[in-house]
Design a protein around this motif. Structure first.
Motif, short mmCIF file in Angstrom:
data_model
loop_
_atom_site.label_atom_id
_atom_site.label_comp_id
_atom_site.label_asym_id
_atom_site.label_seq_id
_atom_site.Cartn_x
_atom_site.Cartn_y
_atom_site.Cartn_z
N GLU A 148 0.84 -1.19 -0.16
CA GLU A 148 0.00 -0.24 0.07
C GLU A 148 0.80 1.28 -0.19
O GLU A 148 1.83 1.37 0.76
CB GLU A 148 -0.83 0.11 1.32
CG GLU A 148 -2.37 0.68 1.08
CD GLU A 148 -3.14 0.42 2.15
OE1 GLU A 148 -3.81 1.40 2.48
OE2 GLU A 148 -3.19 -0.56 2.79
N GLY A 149 0.39 2.09 -0.73
CA GLY A 149 1.02 3.52 -0.66
C GLY A 149 2.15 3.47 -1.64
O GLY A 149 2.67 4.77 -1.87
N ILE A 150 2.71 2.48 -2.35
CA ILE A 150 3.76 2.72 -3.19
C ILE A 150 3.47 3.42 -4.61
O ILE A 150 3.92 4.11 -4.97
CB ILE A 150 4.45 1.12 -3.50
CG1 ILE A 150 4.86 0.48 -2.60
CG2 ILE A 150 5.39 1.22 -4.89
CD1 ILE A 150 5.77 1.05 -1.94
N GLU A 171 6.60 10.64 -8.78
CA GLU A 171 7.87 10.83 -9.48
C GLU A 171 7.49 10.93 -11.22
O GLU A 171 8.30 11.74 -11.70
CB GLU A 171 8.81 9.44 -9.42
CG GLU A 171 9.41 9.63 -8.07
CD GLU A 171 10.19 10.70 -7.87
OE1 GLU A 171 10.68 11.21 -8.66
OE2 GLU A 171 10.25 10.94 -6.51
N VAL A 172 6.64 10.00 -11.62
CA VAL A 172 6.37 10.07 -13.18
C VAL A 172 5.85 11.51 -13.65
O VAL A 172 6.17 11.94 -14.78
CB VAL A 172 5.23 9.03 -13.63
CG1 VAL A 172 4.86 9.22 -14.84
CG2 VAL A 172 5.78 7.48 -13.30
N PHE A 180 6.31 1.76 -14.46
CA PHE A 180 5.60 0.72 -13.83
C PHE A 180 6.58 -0.40 -13.14
O PHE A 180 7.66 -0.66 -13.69
CB PHE A 180 4.57 0.07 -14.42
CG PHE A 180 5.10 -0.71 -15.70
CD1 PHE A 180 5.44 -2.39 -15.43
CD2 PHE A 180 5.21 -0.37 -16.90
CE1 PHE A 180 6.01 -3.12 -16.50
CE2 PHE A 180 5.92 -0.86 -18.11
CZ PHE A 180 6.06 -2.44 -17.55
N ALA A 181 6.12 -1.33 -12.10
CA ALA A 181 6.93 -2.19 -11.39
C ALA A 181 6.10 -3.41 -11.23
O ALA A 181 5.02 -3.11 -11.16
CB ALA A 181 7.30 -1.56 -9.97
N ARG A 182 6.46 -4.36 -11.64
CA ARG A 182 5.83 -5.79 -11.58
C ARG A 182 6.83 -6.78 -11.03
O ARG A 182 8.10 -6.93 -11.47
CB ARG A 182 5.02 -6.21 -12.89
CG ARG A 182 6.26 -6.28 -14.07
CD ARG A 182 5.61 -6.77 -15.24
NE ARG A 182 5.46 -8.19 -15.08
CZ ARG A 182 6.09 -9.36 -15.43
NH1 ARG A 182 7.35 -9.05 -15.84
NH2 ARG A 182 5.60 -10.41 -15.64
N ALA A 183 6.17 -7.63 -10.39
CA ALA A 183 7.19 -8.92 -9.91
C ALA A 183 7.49 -9.68 -11.09
O ALA A 183 6.85 -9.98 -11.89
CB ALA A 183 6.37 -9.80 -8.77
N GLU A 212 14.39 3.01 -6.24
CA GLU A 212 14.46 3.30 -4.89
C GLU A 212 13.08 3.10 -4.17
O GLU A 212 13.28 2.43 -2.93
CB GLU A 212 15.04 4.62 -4.68
CG GLU A 212 16.46 4.81 -5.30
CD GLU A 212 17.57 4.09 -4.54
OE1 GLU A 212 17.34 3.85 -3.24
OE2 GLU A 212 18.48 3.37 -5.12
N ILE A 213 12.08 3.52 -4.79
CA ILE A 213 10.78 3.21 -4.03
C ILE A 213 10.68 1.89 -3.60
O ILE A 213 10.05 1.28 -2.69
CB ILE A 213 9.57 3.92 -4.84
CG1 ILE A 213 9.79 5.58 -4.92
CG2 ILE A 213 8.31 3.81 -4.46
CD1 ILE A 213 8.94 6.29 -5.99
N VAL A 214 10.57 1.17 -4.78
CA VAL A 214 10.36 -0.53 -4.79
C VAL A 214 11.46 -1.05 -3.62
O VAL A 214 11.01 -1.83 -2.72
CB VAL A 214 10.88 -1.15 -6.21
CG1 VAL A 214 10.89 -2.56 -5.83
CG2 VAL A 214 9.66 -0.72 -7.06
#
Length: 539
Positions: free
Chosen positions: A481-483, A490-491, A500-503, A531-533
């Motif tokens: 949550e909150g990511i 940032e974008v 985007f970030a994905r596993a 850095e966020i991830v």
């Protein structure tokens, strides 16, 4: 009294504490821990065929673009598409049964749950790529097939798409939807004949160098080329990296994955500026194009580029055949598609774009819902699919002029040129050559259609990738949550920013993709999102 299934499972015991998962491309890992899996896949294939009233299903032994010491196995459905998702779970559970007796119990449990009559016939088509471990693993698979009483047809060495083709042909033989003759010669004759019809006397501009990743695609392309003599077709092909005598050379410093990942030609490449080149992967289901421009700069024409080229050509053909009001074309992409490609399809070609999660099975299913669905992952894996309704419309349409008749004939030939069961590097590159010849384009004109936004892909190692959950075709994180709001903030700071970030589907990592107006901005955005991830779940 001994039981053949127990005996087969006993002969190929699993390594201790090894957990197997049927991923998007089947089971894939180091070849030396796969013996038990292959035997059990034989049992699952037999169950699947019986569930489908004895239709042929396929088993392909390959690890595609992976290193030579890896191998893998995947199951293929009767029409040549990938295994139904609920059966991926069955495959995974079967692979992880702890004892031979547990394997037998699970076999009967699935038969009961799925209402499978075990007295019905089971029919399985089998093939493998050129890896050194393939012969041993084939033996393990056959032990499983024999134990379950399945009939099987072993085609020896094939590309993955050729195996998909054989399965579809065997299941449609003798019907009005007959796909082709289920032999290698049948495959070469179908696609070479369609290529000649689609070219309709046109000749490619210049030669094509094909890097075969030292995989099974090399000998198969050399065979196909015999059906496409350059005197007749004008298609001049130079085949490179086709050494299958040394299995340890497979995918090493060559192949589609090497070119796409490193953004450079294979070190073995000796081509000059403007020369067309393409690279296949180890099992020949992916293809990417590239060339050096006038300034000797490497230029990649990846799956996004192939999709836009093919979609624009089909758009032209449908319109000039007089079918524009009856057939709608769409392009299917993943979030990894370059934003400029999406823009070009929507604004210049005025075609709709659907975005799906990563993985060919998702793209394929989305494309099946369209009249003509064109899909390619950026890595070069893709095809085009024509719905039944569309095939009937094209078949029965009466052209109103000689020009319409000619374009309609090209469209019909292209339908036969495409391996609609799965992405097929050999048929895909013949399609690309057809489009370039019709448009009278070289690689530079193709590149000029739009300018890719600079992008960066980073890998962030995390403690637990499973905490990263997505929505909106993997473009937005719902957890942790909150990511997502942090990423959005940032974008917004970057021109033409998107990220985007994905596993990862294969390792404990999160992949971060970013693009922006300049290379420096794309790299900066990727770093900040990483850095966020990292803060949320990193090591």
């Amino acid at each position: 009294m001994s039981n053949p299934i127990v005996d087969a499972a006993q002969k190929h015991p699993p390594p201790e504490r090894h957990v197997y998962t049927y991923g998007t491309a089947g089971f894939r890992t180091k070849a030396d821990v796969l013996d038990s899996v292959l035997t059990r896949v034989g049992l699952v294939a037999a169950l699947r065929s019986r569930k489908l009233d004895g239709k042929w299903v396929g088993v392909m032994i390959t690890a595609s673009h992976n290193p030579p010491e890896d191998n893998g196995v995947k199951l293929v459905e009767p029409m040549g598409d990938m295994l139904e998702e609920s059966w991926e779970v069955i495959g995974t559970e079967m692979a992880n049964q702890p004892t031979p007796e547990a394997v037998l119990d699970y076999y009967h449990r699935i038969a009961k749950e799925q209402n499978i009559d075990l007295r019905k016939p089971a029919n399985v088509v089998v093939a493998r790529d050129t890896r050194a471990s393939g012969a041993r693993l084939l033996g393990c698979l056959i032990d499983g097939l024999k134990a379950s009483g399945a009939e099987y047809k072993d085609y020896g060495f094939l590309t993955t798409p050729q195996l998909h083709y054989m399965v579809r042909c065997r299941n449609t033989e003798g019907t009005r939807d007959a796909y082709g003759v289920p032999t290698e010669v049948g495959y070469y004759e179908k696609f070479s004949t369609a290529f000649k019809r689609a070219m309709n006397g046109r000749k490619p501009n210049g030669h094509l160098t094909v890097d075969c990743a030292n995989g099974v695609g090399g000998p198969k392309l050399n065979e196909l080329y015999k059906y496409l003599p350059s005197k007749e077709t004008g298609l001049e092909i130079f085949v490179t990296n086709d050494n299958v005598i040394k299995p340890e050379a497979l995918n090493v410093d060559c192949g589609a994955d090497y070119v796409k990942t490193n953004q450079r030609a294979p070190p073995s490449s000796k081509t000059g500026p403007g020369d067309r080149c393409c690279s296949l992967d180890g099992d020949a289901d992916r293809v990417v194009y590239y060339f050096k421009d006038e300034q000797n700069v490497f230029r990649l024409l990846d799956g996004d580029r192939i999709a836009t080229l093919v979609a624009s050509f089909f758009g032209d053909l449908v319109r000039t055949s007089g079918l524009a009001d009856q057939i709608k074309i769409g392009v299917v992409q993943t979030a990894y598609a370059n934003g400029a490609a999406t823009d070009y399809v929507e604004k210049t070609l005025t075609l709709p774009v659907t975005c799906t999660p990563t993985g060919v099975k998702y793209l394929h299913h989305a494309a099946q819902k369209l009249d003509i669905g064109v899909y390619f992952e950026a890595n070069g894996h893709g095809t085009a699919i024509f719905s039944h309704k569309t095939l009937e419309v094209i078949k029965n349409y009466e052209p109103k002029s000689p020009s319409e008749a000619e374009n309609l004939e090209t469209l019909r030939a292209c339908i036969d040129l495409i391996n609609q069961s799965v992405g097929d590097a050999l048929s895909d590159f013949l399609l690309v050559e057809t489009v370039l010849a019709h448009k009278r384009w070289g690689p530079q004109e193709w590149l000029n259609t739009y300018t890719d936004l600079p992008n960066r892909l980073l890998k962030v190692i995390v403690n637990d990738r499973n905490i990263f959950k997505t929505t909106d075709a993997e473009r937005k994180l719902t957890s942790p949550e909150g990511i997502q709001p942090q990423i959005d903030r940032e974008v917004q700071k970057f021109r033409q920013g998107r990220s985007f970030a994905r596993a990862s589907g294969t390792e404990d990592a999160v992949r971060v993709y970013a693009e922006a107006a300049t290379k420096a901005e794309a790299e900066d955005l990727a770093r900040k999102v990483s850095e966020i991830v990292k803060t949320a779940g990193g090591k």
